[in-house]
Write a protein that holds these residues in place. Structure first.
Motif, PDB file in Angstrom:
ATOM      1  N   LEU A 125      14.379  50.078  -6.302  1.00 45.21           N
ATOM      2  CA  LEU A 125      15.115  51.231  -6.828  1.00 45.21           C
ATOM      3  C   LEU A 125      16.500  51.327  -6.188  1.00 45.21           C
ATOM      4  N   GLY A 126      16.564  51.086  -4.880  1.00 46.81           N
ATOM      5  CA  GLY A 126      17.846  51.115  -4.173  1.00 46.81           C
ATOM      6  C   GLY A 126      18.806  50.081  -4.741  1.00 46.81           C
ATOM      7  N   GLU A 127      18.297  48.879  -5.024  1.00 42.66           N
ATOM      8  CA  GLU A 127      19.148  47.830  -5.593  1.00 42.66           C
ATOM      9  C   GLU A 127      19.535  48.172  -7.033  1.00 42.66           C
ATOM     10  N   ALA A 128      18.566  48.690  -7.807  1.00 40.16           N
ATOM     11  CA  ALA A 128      18.847  49.018  -9.213  1.00 40.16           C
ATOM     12  C   ALA A 128      19.900  50.118  -9.334  1.00 40.16           C
ATOM     13  N   LEU A 129      19.892  51.057  -8.381  1.00 38.23           N
ATOM     14  CA  LEU A 129      20.842  52.176  -8.424  1.00 38.23           C
ATOM     15  C   LEU A 129      22.150  51.864  -7.702  1.00 38.23           C
ATOM     16  N   ARG A 130      22.313  50.617  -7.268  1.00 35.35           N
ATOM     17  CA  ARG A 130      23.520  50.252  -6.515  1.00 35.35           C
ATOM     18  C   ARG A 130      24.815  50.577  -7.275  1.00 35.35           C
ATOM     19  N   PRO A 131      24.874  50.385  -8.616  1.00 30.65           N
ATOM     20  CA  PRO A 131      26.125  50.732  -9.329  1.00 30.65           C
ATOM     21  C   PRO A 131      26.505  52.204  -9.202  1.00 30.65           C
ATOM     22  N   LEU A 132      25.524  53.066  -8.924  1.00 27.36           N
ATOM     23  CA  LEU A 132      25.836  54.506  -8.805  1.00 27.36           C
ATOM     24  C   LEU A 132      26.389  54.862  -7.436  1.00 27.36           C
ATOM     25  N   GLU A 186      21.579  36.440 -25.277  1.00 24.00           N
ATOM     26  CA  GLU A 186      22.707  36.268 -26.205  1.00 24.00           C
ATOM     27  C   GLU A 186      22.419  36.947 -27.549  1.00 24.00           C
ATOM     28  N   ALA A 187      21.172  36.793 -28.023  1.00 20.56           N
ATOM     29  CA  ALA A 187      20.795  37.404 -29.307  1.00 20.56           C
ATOM     30  C   ALA A 187      20.851  38.932 -29.242  1.00 20.56           C
ATOM     31  N   LEU A 188      20.562  39.487 -28.058  1.00 23.46           N
ATOM     32  CA  LEU A 188      20.573  40.943 -27.891  1.00 23.46           C
ATOM     33  C   LEU A 188      21.951  41.488 -27.525  1.00 23.46           C
ATOM     34  N   GLY A 189      22.926  40.594 -27.364  1.00 22.00           N
ATOM     35  CA  GLY A 189      24.283  41.033 -27.047  1.00 22.00           C
ATOM     36  C   GLY A 189      24.502  41.319 -25.581  1.00 22.00           C
ATOM     37  N   LEU A 190      23.631  40.797 -24.723  1.00 17.03           N
ATOM     38  CA  LEU A 190      23.807  40.998 -23.279  1.00 17.03           C
ATOM     39  C   LEU A 190      24.706  39.896 -22.716  1.00 17.03           C
ATOM     40  N   PRO A 191      25.523  40.204 -21.721  1.00 15.06           N
ATOM     41  CA  PRO A 191      26.430  39.186 -21.175  1.00 15.06           C
ATOM     42  C   PRO A 191      25.695  38.036 -20.489  1.00 15.06           C
ATOM     43  N   LYS A 192      24.516  38.306 -19.927  1.00 13.42           N
ATOM     44  CA  LYS A 192      23.723  37.270 -19.251  1.00 13.42           C
ATOM     45  C   LYS A 192      22.304  37.793 -19.071  1.00 13.42           C
ATOM     46  N   VAL A 193      21.432  36.948 -18.541  1.00 16.94           N
ATOM     47  CA  VAL A 193      20.058  37.386 -18.265  1.00 16.94           C
ATOM     48  C   VAL A 193      20.095  38.487 -17.208  1.00 16.94           C
ATOM     49  N   PRO A 194      19.482  39.650 -17.467  1.00 19.72           N
ATOM     50  CA  PRO A 194      19.505  40.739 -16.474  1.00 19.72           C
ATOM     51  C   PRO A 194      18.907  40.285 -15.146  1.00 19.72           C
ATOM     52  N   VAL A 195      19.658  40.522 -14.076  1.00 22.62           N
ATOM     53  CA  VAL A 195      19.215  40.016 -12.766  1.00 22.62           C
ATOM     54  C   VAL A 195      18.035  40.816 -12.238  1.00 22.62           C
ATOM     55  N   LEU A 196      18.107  42.147 -12.408  1.00 18.91           N
ATOM     56  CA  LEU A 196      17.064  42.998 -11.828  1.00 18.91           C
ATOM     57  C   LEU A 196      16.476  43.900 -12.919  1.00 18.91           C
ATOM     58  N   PHE A 197      15.770  43.273 -13.869  1.00 23.60           N
ATOM     59  CA  PHE A 197      15.067  43.981 -14.936  1.00 23.60           C
ATOM     60  C   PHE A 197      15.992  44.834 -15.816  1.00 23.60           C
ATOM     61  N   GLY A 198      17.279  44.538 -15.821  1.00 26.76           N
ATOM     62  CA  GLY A 198      18.200  45.225 -16.722  1.00 26.76           C
ATOM     63  C   GLY A 198      18.714  46.552 -16.218  1.00 26.76           C
ATOM     64  N   CYS A 199      18.242  46.999 -15.058  1.00 26.14           N
ATOM     65  CA  CYS A 199      18.649  48.331 -14.568  1.00 26.14           C
ATOM     66  C   CYS A 199      20.146  48.384 -14.268  1.00 26.14           C
ATOM     67  N   ASP A 253      14.340  32.127  -8.364  1.00 25.92           N
ATOM     68  CA  ASP A 253      15.138  30.903  -8.390  1.00 25.92           C
ATOM     69  C   ASP A 253      16.314  30.982  -9.364  1.00 25.92           C
ATOM     70  N   ILE A 254      16.332  31.984 -10.234  1.00 23.20           N
ATOM     71  CA  ILE A 254      17.406  32.091 -11.226  1.00 23.20           C
ATOM     72  C   ILE A 254      18.746  32.429 -10.582  1.00 23.20           C
ATOM     73  N   SER A 255      18.734  33.234  -9.519  1.00 28.48           N
ATOM     74  CA  SER A 255      20.012  33.591  -8.868  1.00 28.48           C
ATOM     75  C   SER A 255      19.810  33.830  -7.374  1.00 28.48           C
ATOM     76  N   ALA A 256      20.899  33.612  -6.612  1.00 25.74           N
ATOM     77  CA  ALA A 256      20.856  33.826  -5.156  1.00 25.74           C
ATOM     78  C   ALA A 256      20.627  35.304  -4.832  1.00 25.74           C
ATOM     79  N   TYR A 257      21.116  36.184  -5.707  1.00 22.79           N
ATOM     80  CA  TYR A 257      20.942  37.621  -5.488  1.00 22.79           C
ATOM     81  C   TYR A 257      19.460  38.012  -5.517  1.00 22.79           C
ATOM     82  N   ARG A 258      18.722  37.394  -6.487  1.00 22.08           N
ATOM     83  CA  ARG A 258      17.283  37.677  -6.557  1.00 22.08           C
ATOM     84  C   ARG A 258      16.567  37.195  -5.294  1.00 22.08           C
ATOM     85  N   VAL A 259      16.962  36.012  -4.810  1.00 18.06           N
ATOM     86  CA  VAL A 259      16.329  35.476  -3.597  1.00 18.06           C
ATOM     87  C   VAL A 259      16.548  36.436  -2.424  1.00 18.06           C
TER      88      VAL A 259
END
Length: 434
Positions: free
Chosen positions: A388-395, A56-69, A137-143
């Motif tokens: 890397l495959g998961e981090a680049l998923r938005p592309l 929140e202090a850094l202006g991010l919408p939520k805790v980055p799920v996968l290291f912010g990528c 444990d923070i999110s189902a996606y990480r699991v």
């Protein structure tokens, strides 16, 4: 004089970077594995309790799920904030805790090691599992990402036995994975699930979780049986025949399953019971690494290396080359089938399209990126390419341009992979560094 000057200028930055990494490595070389795990645990706890406030202090919408990528790729304006989160939450705590308490962790690691090396290994594994569990444990996606990454490690190791330690080129791993996935799925669906294809469950569903390891073993043996079909004709000859036959085998298995309506045909099988929990997948991955590492360091593993280096010379030294190759091939196929069984129960759905050329490309990329003939390399390759495959998923499709380009660069500068031909000594890993 004029010819030498450009060379000196071009080597300057390169030497500076190398010197920096050398000094960095030397400064942290005293940190034992226990210290690194404790540092990662501190970072994970830091994120768990203060992650929301920092985001929140850094202006991010939520805790980055996968290291912010993923945040960086979706919105470039958030890149500085995501990088600050990554450095502040992960890098600094890991490096600080590891280096500042290195002497304490070295003393502790030495004390545990003196009790028993095996006890030390088990303790390190327990700490590693705790770290992974808390992180995921923070999110189902990480699991889900973590489970698929562990399965990828099993697949990469099993293919490295054939393509790395044995020196053959096999393309049949998606086929083995499919056989294991369908065999394990049919076993659990018939016995423990009320399913539209197979009817009422034969046994009580509450017993299913106890028989799940049996399902994985059946998946492994089914894949090994399929490997026997390839091995018998392929290893009668020498050369590149295995690559051609194994590629044909992959297409035959895929086509066969697509035309078998009893297992859902092209629609696939769903509703697999949820038995593939994180402890279960982690346990199978550790077992796979331990068994394969012992196999490649055994006499049979050394025979595989001898066959790879010079088959005629190995034959002259009384190595039964055909038997050695068949055992190595079936062994690799068994673990690919076991990984397939886990994959089916993580996703809780499988269809033939999951085991095609794209899957083959992924597994081959992991093996050759990490390094041939190396357990270290297989783990690094599987984790790197999976994340890397998961981090680049938005592309979307661009990730299948970036990953091959990265692989090409690795092949140019390190033709055998990042960590090739290196022995995996677990006792050396858990020893103190002082």
């Amino acid at each position: 004089m004029t010819n030498q000057q450009p060379e000196i200028q071009s080597n300057g930055p390169s030497k500076g970077v190398k010197g920096f990494f050398k000094a960095f490595r030397s400064y942290f070389s005293c940190v034992p594995m226990l210290g690194w795990l404790a540092g990662i645990l501190a970072a994970v706890l830091f994120e768990r309790f203060l992650g929301d406030l920092i985001a929140e202090a850094l202006g991010l919408p939520k805790v980055p799920v996968l290291f912010g990528c993923m945040i960086m790729l979706k919105d470039l304006h958030l890149m500085p904030s995501a990088l600050a989160f990554l450095i502040g939450v992960y890098f600094i705590p890991i490096l600080l805790v590891g280096r500042a308490l290195a002497s304490v962790f070295n003393a502790l690691a030495g004390m545990i090691y003196k009790i028993s090396p095996m006890f030390s290994v088990v303790l390190h594994l327990a700490l590693l599992y705790l770290v992974l569990h808390l992180w995921a444990d923070i999110s189902a996606y990480r699991v889900m990402t973590l489970k698929f990454t562990l399965v990828a490690i099993m697949l990469t190791l099993s293919l490295n036995v054939i393509n790395g330690y044995m020196g053959e080129f096999s393309c049949s791993h998606p086929g083995f994975m499919a056989l294991g996935a369908y065999a394990a799925s049919v076993f659990t669906l018939v016995l423990f699930t009320n399913d539209r294809f197979f009817g009422e469950a034969v046994l009580s569903p509450s017993l299913g979780v106890y028989f799940f390891p049996v399902a994985i073993i059946i998946g492994g043996f089914t894949a090994a049986l399929g490997a026997l079909v390839i091995a018998i004709p392929s290893f009668r000859t020498r050369g590149d025949y295995l690559a051609i036959i194994s590629l044909a085998f992959m297409f035959i298995v895929k086509s066969l399953i697509e035309n078998l309506e009893v297992v859902g045909g092209p629609r696939g099988l769903g509703s697999q019971p949820n038995y593939a929990s994180l402890p279960m997948v982690f346990g199978w991955t550790v077992l796979c690494i331990w068994v394969i590492n012992n196999f490649v360091r055994s006499t049979l593993g050394k025979a595989l290396n001898a066959v790879r280096d010079d088959e005629s010379a190995a034959d002259a030294m009384t190595v039964n080359t055909r038997r050695t190759k068949m055992v190595g091939f079936l062994f690799g196929a068994f673990w690919a089938g076991a990984a397939g069984g886990l994959f089916a129960h993580i996703l809780r759905y499988v269809n033939p399209a999951s085991f095609g050329l794209q899957r083959l490309a992924e597994i081959l990329a992991m093996v050759y990126f990490g390094g041939l003939n190396s357990v270290h390399g297989s783990i690094v390759g599987a984790v790197s390419i999976s994340l890397l495959g998961e981090a680049l998923r938005p592309l979307e499709l661009f990730k299948w341009i970036i990953i091959p380009l990265l692989l090409i660069l690795v092949m140019i500068f390190r033709p055998t992979g990042l960590i090739a031909f290196k022995e995996f000594d677990v006792k050396q890993l858990v020893r103190p560094k002082n």
